[in-house]
Design an enzyme around this catalytic site. Structure first.
Site, PDB file in Angstrom:
ATOM      1  N   THR A  37       2.839   2.101  -2.190  1.00 44.78           N
ATOM      2  CA  THR A  37       4.130   1.770  -2.782  1.00 44.78           C
ATOM      3  C   THR A  37       4.149   2.080  -4.273  1.00 44.78           C
ATOM      4  OG1 THR A  37       3.245  -0.457  -2.944  1.00 44.78           O
ATOM      5  CG2 THR A  37       4.794  -0.051  -1.151  1.00 44.78           C
ATOM      6  N   ASP A  38       2.967   2.122  -4.904  1.00 41.89           N
ATOM      7  CA  ASP A  38       2.970   2.228  -6.378  1.00 41.89           C
ATOM      8  C   ASP A  38       3.599   3.532  -6.866  1.00 41.89           C
ATOM      9  OD1 ASP A  38       0.699   3.727  -5.624  1.00 41.89           O
ATOM     10  OD2 ASP A  38      -0.652   2.798  -7.092  1.00 41.89           O
ATOM     11  N   GLU A  65      -7.342  10.000 -14.432  1.00 44.22           N
ATOM     12  CA  GLU A  65      -7.457  10.405 -13.014  1.00 44.22           C
ATOM     13  C   GLU A  65      -6.420  11.468 -12.661  1.00 44.22           C
ATOM     14  OE1 GLU A  65      -8.727   8.090  -9.810  1.00 44.22           O
ATOM     15  OE2 GLU A  65      -8.980   6.276 -11.002  1.00 44.22           O
ATOM     16  N   SER A  96     -13.542   4.051  -9.507  1.00 40.80           N
ATOM     17  CA  SER A  96     -13.058   5.072 -10.441  1.00 40.80           C
ATOM     18  C   SER A  96     -12.126   4.457 -11.490  1.00 40.80           C
ATOM     19  CB  SER A  96     -12.360   6.199  -9.687  1.00 40.80           C
ATOM     20  OG  SER A  96     -11.348   5.689  -8.866  1.00 40.80           O
ATOM     21  N   ASP A 112      -4.267   0.448  -9.084  1.00 42.36           N
ATOM     22  CA  ASP A 112      -5.694   0.124  -9.255  1.00 42.36           C
ATOM     23  C   ASP A 112      -5.989  -0.263 -10.708  1.00 42.36           C
ATOM     24  OD1 ASP A 112      -5.835   1.142  -6.663  1.00 42.36           O
ATOM     25  OD2 ASP A 112      -6.608   3.087  -7.309  1.00 42.36           O
ATOM     26  N   GLU A 159       0.836  -1.201   0.000  1.00 36.73           N
ATOM     27  CA  GLU A 159       0.000   0.000   0.000  1.00 36.73           C
ATOM     28  C   GLU A 159       0.873   1.255   0.000  1.00 36.73           C
ATOM     29  OE1 GLU A 159      -3.123  -0.342  -1.125  1.00 36.73           O
ATOM     30  OE2 GLU A 159      -3.523  -1.642   0.599  1.00 36.73           O
TER      31      GLU A 159
HETATM   32  C1  GLA Z   1      -5.226   4.474  -4.022  1.00 32.29           C
HETATM   33  C2  GLA Z   1      -4.482   4.875  -5.297  1.00 32.29           C
HETATM   34  C3  GLA Z   1      -3.454   3.818  -5.684  1.00 32.29           C
HETATM   35  C4  GLA Z   1      -2.549   3.455  -4.505  1.00 32.29           C
HETATM   36  C5  GLA Z   1      -3.383   3.178  -3.259  1.00 32.29           C
HETATM   37  C6  GLA Z   1      -2.539   2.958  -2.034  1.00 32.29           C
HETATM   38  O1  GLA Z   1      -6.016   3.334  -4.258  1.00 32.29           O
HETATM   39  O2  GLA Z   1      -5.394   5.053  -6.344  1.00 32.29           O
HETATM   40  O3  GLA Z   1      -2.691   4.262  -6.782  1.00 32.29           O
HETATM   41  O4  GLA Z   1      -1.600   4.446  -4.274  1.00 32.29           O
HETATM   42  O5  GLA Z   1      -4.302   4.218  -2.979  1.00 32.29           O
HETATM   43  O6  GLA Z   1      -1.789   1.802  -2.149  1.00 32.29           O
END
Ligand code: GLA
Length: 379
Positions: free
Chosen positions: A32-33, A156, A124, A168, A30
């Site tokens: 981390t992306d 987005e 979304s 996501d 989480e």
């Molecule tokens: C949201 C964002 C993702 C990611 C998560 C946390 O879902 O859209 O890109 O950063 O939070 O892991």
């Protein structure tokens, strides 16, 4: 009512096709992306559909079963900041396509969502991905799935103004039944890692805490900026480049205690994703439980994205015997996941409900989820 009947009622014409895109749950990895790190999401069985038909006049009409208002505009007039509310996601997806030279024309689009909204399950991302698929599917230029994910993220980031990473959208486009998607957010390489909880006598319990999601976008952007600032001070491209071994030195170089905590979360979380993926590959999903819980503690104490309802759900699930439990998604409300022995699902769900009632929280929604297929054309 079927998608086609709803479409006819909304626009007075037949849809030419129907696309579906699922919600997602991130198992671990989480925040981390956007640090070029690792994540391990699955797609949910809950999905939305986008029914679509071309129009001859280069206009777009957007409708959603969930919201009464209709959005209508010329395709060429769509620009960031001009479309309010739910329609911004679809408008943003179309804008991204036009902006990048995809030859699309007028469209009628109807969204019907079976993903609980406002729960952090990525409605979304699903709506953006399904819209890109529908528009390009009908106008004959469908990009590869990873490219659809990138276009949806761009909608987005640059149209809606949400500075999200790529996790996501990647889950929505690339996830597979019976597998978790191991995602390297720097190289964008992916690996389908076996994750079939039922085959191991396990269940993935999802608790929609129904906690009002507070401060989501502002606080998300603020977390992201802290991470980028830390990377700059440390002289690395992204926090992905700090290893667990190098963490003490990195922390010593950061003057701000808040930034130090953010960095400690990201670095340890990346390591937990790698460990979890290794356990899944080895057919040992049960052993991932403690990693889930460690991820939660880190998100609660170091990244500070939890809320009381979420902590209540995690503690209650663990007290009722869950192997591990954590907040999932961006945080500040939303859902908790728990890895549970299948025989303990009922007790675990009950324990969560009782704990919520005792603390006067709104009654949560509890369900189990199996890793499901990514977005595709239905008809
Ligand atoms: C949201 C964002 C993702 C990611 C998560 C946390 O879902 O859209 O890109 O950063 O939070 O892991």
């Amino acid at each position: 009512m079927s998608a086609a009947t709803e479409f006819r009622a909304a626009f007075g014409t037949e849809p030419e096709g129907v696309w579906t895109a699922p919600g997602r749950i991130n198992l671990i990895g989480e925040h981390t992306d956007y640090n070029d790190g690792f994540a391990l999401p699955i797609a949910l069985p809950h999905a939305l559909t986008v029914s679509a038909a071309r129009r001859p006049d280069a206009r777009v009409r957007l409708r959603s079963r969930e919201f009464p208002d209709v959005f209508e505009a010329r395709l060429a007039d769509l620009s960031p900041g001009t479309v309010p509310g739910w329609a911004a996601y679809q408008a943003g997806a179309l804008w991204a396509l036009v902006d990048e030279g995809h030859r699309i024309g007028g469209l009628d689009l109807l969204v019907e969502s079976g993903i609980p909204t406002g729960t952090g399950l990525s409605t979304s991302a699903a709506v953006c991905c399904a819209t890109v698929l529908a528009a390009t599917g009908l106008y004959g230029s469908e990009p590869p799935p990873a490219e659809v994910a990138r276009l949806a993220q761009r909608a987005e980031n640059d149209f809606v103004g949400m500075p999200c990473g790529i996790m996501d959208q990647s889950a929505v486009m690339l996830a597979d039944e019976g597998r978790a998607l191991f995602l390297d957010c720097r190289s964008l390489e992916t690996e389908q890692v076996p994750f079939d909880p039922a085959a191991h006598g396990l269940s993935l319990l999802v608790v929609d805490t129904r906690a009002p999601r507070r401060l989501v976008e502002g606080a998300y952007g603020e977390r992201r900026r802290s991470c980028e600032e830390a990377a700059r001070i440390l002289g690395v491209r992204a926090l992905r480049d700090v290893s667990v071994g190098g963490l003490p030195r990195a922390l010593a170089a950061l003057p701000d205690p808040v930034v130090r905590r953010r960095v400690r979360h990201v670095v340890t979380e990346n390591a937990r994703v790698l460990e979890t993926a290794a356990l899944f590959r080895a057919g040992r999903p049960r052993a991932a439980g403690p990693l889930f819980t460690a991820s939660h503690v880190s998100l609660r104490d170091d990244f500070e994205v939890s809320v009381p309802e979420v902590d209540t759900a995690v503690s209650a699930a663990l007290s009722a015997g869950a192997l591990g439990a954590r907040i999932t998604g961006g945080g500040f409300g939303g859902c908790v996941i728990a890895l549970v022995e299948s025989g303990a699902v009922v007790d675990c769900g009950k324990a969560v409900r009782v704990a919520f009632a005792e603390r006067g929280h709104t009654e949560p929604v509890v369900f189990t989820a199996l890793p499901s297929a990514g977005a595709r054309r239905l008809s």
